[in-house]
Design a protein around this motif. Structure first.
Motif, PDB file in Angstrom:
ATOM      1  N   LEU A  59       0.837  -1.204   0.000  1.00 13.66           N
ATOM      2  CA  LEU A  59       0.000   0.000   0.000  1.00 13.66           C
ATOM      3  C   LEU A  59       0.871   1.253   0.000  1.00 13.66           C
ATOM      4  CD1 LEU A  59      -2.849   1.194   0.110  1.00 13.66           C
ATOM      5  CD2 LEU A  59      -2.781   0.966   2.606  1.00 13.66           C
ATOM      6  N   LEU A  60       1.945   1.238   0.782  1.00 21.46           N
ATOM      7  CA  LEU A  60       2.863   2.385   0.814  1.00 21.46           C
ATOM      8  C   LEU A  60       3.471   2.642  -0.560  1.00 21.46           C
ATOM      9  CD1 LEU A  60       4.503   4.551   2.295  1.00 21.46           C
ATOM     10  CD2 LEU A  60       6.142   2.753   2.933  1.00 21.46           C
ATOM     11  N   LYS A  61       3.902   1.601  -1.225  1.00 17.62           N
ATOM     12  CA  LYS A  61       4.467   1.751  -2.567  1.00 17.62           C
ATOM     13  C   LYS A  61       3.445   2.381  -3.517  1.00 17.62           C
ATOM     14  CE  LYS A  61       7.636  -2.226  -2.430  1.00 17.62           C
ATOM     15  NZ  LYS A  61       7.874  -3.570  -3.008  1.00 17.62           N
ATOM     16  N   ALA A  62       2.195   1.931  -3.414  1.00 20.16           N
ATOM     17  CA  ALA A  62       1.152   2.445  -4.305  1.00 20.16           C
ATOM     18  C   ALA A  62       0.902   3.928  -4.049  1.00 20.16           C
ATOM     19  CB  ALA A  62      -0.132   1.640  -4.115  1.00 20.16           C
ATOM     20  N   VAL A  63       0.883   4.335  -2.782  1.00 21.93           N
ATOM     21  CA  VAL A  63       0.621   5.745  -2.461  1.00 21.93           C
ATOM     22  C   VAL A  63       1.777   6.621  -2.939  1.00 21.93           C
ATOM     23  CG1 VAL A  63       0.260   7.401  -0.596  1.00 21.93           C
ATOM     24  CG2 VAL A  63      -0.830   5.151  -0.484  1.00 21.93           C
ATOM     25  N   LEU A  64       2.993   6.222  -2.646  1.00 23.01           N
ATOM     26  CA  LEU A  64       4.148   7.021  -3.063  1.00 23.01           C
ATOM     27  C   LEU A  64       4.210   7.141  -4.586  1.00 23.01           C
ATOM     28  CD1 LEU A  64       6.915   5.797  -0.570  1.00 23.01           C
ATOM     29  CD2 LEU A  64       5.545   7.879  -0.453  1.00 23.01           C
ATOM     30  N   ALA A  65       3.860   6.074  -5.259  1.00 25.41           N
ATOM     31  CA  ALA A  65       3.859   6.128  -6.724  1.00 25.41           C
ATOM     32  C   ALA A  65       2.869   7.167  -7.220  1.00 25.41           C
ATOM     33  CB  ALA A  65       3.534   4.750  -7.296  1.00 25.41           C
ATOM     34  N   LYS A  66       1.680   7.216  -6.598  1.00 26.83           N
ATOM     35  CA  LYS A  66       0.673   8.204  -7.005  1.00 26.83           C
ATOM     36  C   LYS A  66       1.115   9.622  -6.673  1.00 26.83           C
ATOM     37  CE  LYS A  66      -3.753   7.377  -6.610  1.00 26.83           C
ATOM     38  NZ  LYS A  66      -4.168   7.249  -8.028  1.00 26.83           N
ATOM     39  N   MET A  67       2.003   9.761  -5.685  1.00 24.13           N
ATOM     40  CA  MET A  67       2.542  11.083  -5.332  1.00 24.13           C
ATOM     41  C   MET A  67       3.670  11.491  -6.277  1.00 24.13           C
ATOM     42  SD  MET A  67       2.679  10.723  -1.157  1.00 24.13           S
ATOM     43  CE  MET A  67       3.305  12.387  -0.858  1.00 24.13           C
ATOM     44  N   GLY A  68       4.067  10.582  -7.143  1.00 22.50           N
ATOM     45  CA  GLY A  68       5.154  10.880  -8.056  1.00 22.50           C
ATOM     46  C   GLY A  68       6.523  10.784  -7.428  1.00 22.50           C
ATOM     47  N   ILE A  69       6.599  10.058  -6.313  1.00 21.38           N
ATOM     48  CA  ILE A  69       7.871   9.905  -5.604  1.00 21.38           C
ATOM     49  C   ILE A  69       8.522   8.587  -6.017  1.00 21.38           C
ATOM     50  CG2 ILE A  69       8.944   9.565  -3.334  1.00 21.38           C
ATOM     51  CD1 ILE A  69       6.813  11.450  -2.208  1.00 21.38           C
ATOM     52  N   ASP A  70       9.657   8.699  -6.647  1.00 26.58           N
ATOM     53  CA  ASP A  70      10.402   7.526  -7.105  1.00 26.58           C
ATOM     54  C   ASP A  70      11.664   7.402  -6.268  1.00 26.58           C
ATOM     55  OD1 ASP A  70      11.389   5.385  -8.460  1.00 26.58           O
ATOM     56  OD2 ASP A  70      12.025   6.520 -10.220  1.00 26.58           O
ATOM     57  N   ALA A  71      11.473   7.104  -5.006  1.00 25.96           N
ATOM     58  CA  ALA A  71      12.595   7.028  -4.066  1.00 25.96           C
ATOM     59  C   ALA A  71      12.772   5.590  -3.607  1.00 25.96           C
ATOM     60  CB  ALA A  71      12.350   7.932  -2.864  1.00 25.96           C
ATOM     61  N   GLN A  72      13.990   5.247  -3.276  1.00 27.98           N
ATOM     62  CA  GLN A  72      14.263   3.931  -2.718  1.00 27.98           C
ATOM     63  C   GLN A  72      13.707   3.855  -1.299  1.00 27.98           C
ATOM     64  OE1 GLN A  72      18.356   3.121  -1.650  1.00 27.98           O
ATOM     65  NE2 GLN A  72      18.177   1.015  -2.354  1.00 27.98           N
ATOM     66  N   LEU A  73      13.136   2.703  -0.954  1.00 29.57           N
ATOM     67  CA  LEU A  73      12.696   2.471   0.423  1.00 29.57           C
ATOM     68  C   LEU A  73      13.825   1.783   1.177  1.00 29.57           C
ATOM     69  CD1 LEU A  73       9.039   1.185   0.016  1.00 29.57           C
ATOM     70  CD2 LEU A  73       9.837   3.525   0.354  1.00 29.57           C
ATOM     71  N   GLU A  74      14.156   2.308   2.318  1.00 25.18           N
ATOM     72  CA  GLU A  74      15.149   1.671   3.183  1.00 25.18           C
ATOM     73  C   GLU A  74      14.437   1.155   4.423  1.00 25.18           C
ATOM     74  OE1 GLU A  74      19.109   4.307   2.064  1.00 25.18           O
ATOM     75  OE2 GLU A  74      18.294   4.362   4.100  1.00 25.18           O
ATOM     76  N   ALA A  75      14.570  -0.118   4.695  1.00 28.40           N
ATOM     77  CA  ALA A  75      13.910  -0.736   5.840  1.00 28.40           C
ATOM     78  C   ALA A  75      14.776  -0.603   7.082  1.00 28.40           C
ATOM     79  CB  ALA A  75      13.641  -2.206   5.545  1.00 28.40           C
ATOM     80  N   VAL A  76      14.167  -0.139   8.162  1.00 30.27           N
ATOM     81  CA  VAL A  76      14.873   0.020   9.431  1.00 30.27           C
ATOM     82  C   VAL A  76      14.139  -0.815  10.491  1.00 30.27           C
ATOM     83  CG1 VAL A  76      15.831   1.632  11.111  1.00 30.27           C
ATOM     84  CG2 VAL A  76      15.484   2.360   8.739  1.00 30.27           C
ATOM     85  N   PRO A  77      14.578  -2.052  10.701  1.00 28.68           N
ATOM     86  CA  PRO A  77      13.890  -2.902  11.677  1.00 28.68           C
ATOM     87  C   PRO A  77      14.154  -2.452  13.109  1.00 28.68           C
ATOM     88  CG  PRO A  77      15.829  -4.019  10.813  1.00 28.68           C
ATOM     89  CD  PRO A  77      15.697  -2.738  10.045  1.00 28.68           C
ATOM     90  N   THR A  78      13.128  -2.596  13.950  1.00 25.47           N
ATOM     91  CA  THR A  78      13.269  -2.275  15.363  1.00 25.47           C
ATOM     92  C   THR A  78      12.196  -3.037  16.128  1.00 25.47           C
ATOM     93  OG1 THR A  78      13.487  -0.435  16.934  1.00 25.47           O
ATOM     94  CG2 THR A  78      11.710  -0.276  15.334  1.00 25.47           C
ATOM     95  N   GLN A  79      12.184  -2.904  17.439  1.00 19.58           N
ATOM     96  CA  GLN A  79      11.140  -3.529  18.232  1.00 19.58           C
ATOM     97  C   GLN A  79       9.908  -2.628  18.239  1.00 19.58           C
ATOM     98  OE1 GLN A  79      12.733  -4.516  22.081  1.00 19.58           O
ATOM     99  NE2 GLN A  79      14.014  -6.143  21.270  1.00 19.58           N
ATOM    100  N   PHE A  80       8.746  -3.236  18.420  1.00 17.32           N
ATOM    101  CA  PHE A  80       7.497  -2.480  18.337  1.00 17.32           C
ATOM    102  C   PHE A  80       7.490  -1.312  19.322  1.00 17.32           C
ATOM    103  CE2 PHE A  80       3.005  -1.576  18.969  1.00 17.32           C
ATOM    104  CZ  PHE A  80       2.528  -1.605  17.669  1.00 17.32           C
ATOM    105  N   GLY A  81       7.968  -1.551  20.519  1.00 15.80           N
ATOM    106  CA  GLY A  81       7.963  -0.509  21.534  1.00 15.80           C
ATOM    107  C   GLY A  81       8.913   0.638  21.245  1.00 15.80           C
TER     108      GLY A  81
END
Length: 283
Positions: A59-81
């Protein structure tokens, strides 16, 4: 469709990245959009190749695409808290991790419009030996322990509202810890959203556990309790959120949202179409 560069997601073991001029400016300039997350099926998980998958990712990819943003996504894992503190500390730009919209959290982050409804579910040992089918079943036996994710206060509130005592609740840092706790009898049940419980049981394919079925939902203030989640941004990125919401709502009110959600177990009824609004939920 995103270009290949957009779909490429790099998992970072980052701790801190320099301050930005603002998310909109950075994204428009082609800088990576950093996504903070805690592993949680089917919302967002890291696949075998290191790429993120899940409902909130697509869903995030779809929204950013509609915004015209062609940026790389960088994943930053962490704990929920650590999600909200990490966002505020600018370790990442967006939280995509089934974060419930609540008035107390609205003071700390800027939520996008709601993206999903979820109810509660439990994982129990195979055969459900304690016959747990409701929060009341846990409440009536003080010896029973129920685990939940650190930072998952809203879902724990459903248990408390139905009479479960605080001393019966055990907060653990991640899904793997909760599964291990069930299998070693440290806890008697693992509480999370029903859709996450279903996906986790399927993926684990472990004969030692099962989903507690049926499970009676909590009732709070006369209404069946449910979680309503979305993405969260820093408060100073509200201009970005305003543009994000325009495109998000265009997707949520179309068939596109259902097509994105169905592979992950979401139905049309699980996906809001503009109501309730984030403003309503933040009151």
């Amino acid at each position: 469709m995103f270009k290949q560069t957009m779909a490429t997601i790099v998992v970072l073991a980052s701790t801190a990245i320099g301050a930005s001029a603002g998310l909109m400016d950075d994204a428009k300039a082609g800088k990576p959009v950093r996504v903070g997350f805690a592993e949680q099926e089917p919302f967002i998980v890291t696949g075998p190749n290191g790429q993120l998958t899940g409902y909130e990712v697509d869903l995030l990819k779809a929204v950013l695409a509609k915004m015209g943003i062609d940026a790389q996504l960088e994943a930053v894992p962490t704990q929920f808290g650590a999600l909200i503190p990490g966002l505020q500390a600018k370790r990442f730009d967006i939280i995509a991790s089934d974060l419930y919209i609540r008035p107390d959290r609205c003071k700390l982050v800027a939520f996008a419009e709601p993206t999903h409804f979820v109810n509660d579910g439990l994982i129990v040992p195979a055969g459900n030996p304690k016959a747990i089918h409701s929060f009341q079943d846990v409440a009536k036996d003080p010896s029973l322990k129920m685990g939940y994710l650190v930072g998952g206060g809203p879902i724990a509130d459903h248990a408390l509202a139905m009479g479960v005592k605080k001393e019966q609740l055990v907060a653990l840092p991640d899904i793997a810890s909760l599964l291990a706790a069930v299998k070693t009898d440290r806890i008697d049940a693992f509480l999370n959203t029903g859709v996450t419980i279903q996906s986790t049981v399927k993926t684990a394919n472990d004969p030692a556990i099962e989903r507690a079925m049926p499970f009676e939902q909590a009732v709070v203030d006369g209404k069946t309790a449910m979680g309503i989640g979305s993405y969260a941004f820093r408060l100073e990125d509200k201009d970005f959120v305003a543009d994000f919401d325009k495109q998000l709502l265009a997707i949520l009110t179309s068939d596109q949202a259902t097509k994105i959600g169905e592979p992950y177990g979401f139905t049309r009824e699980d996906i809001p179409a503009g109501k309730p609004t984030t403003k309503d939920l933040c009151k």
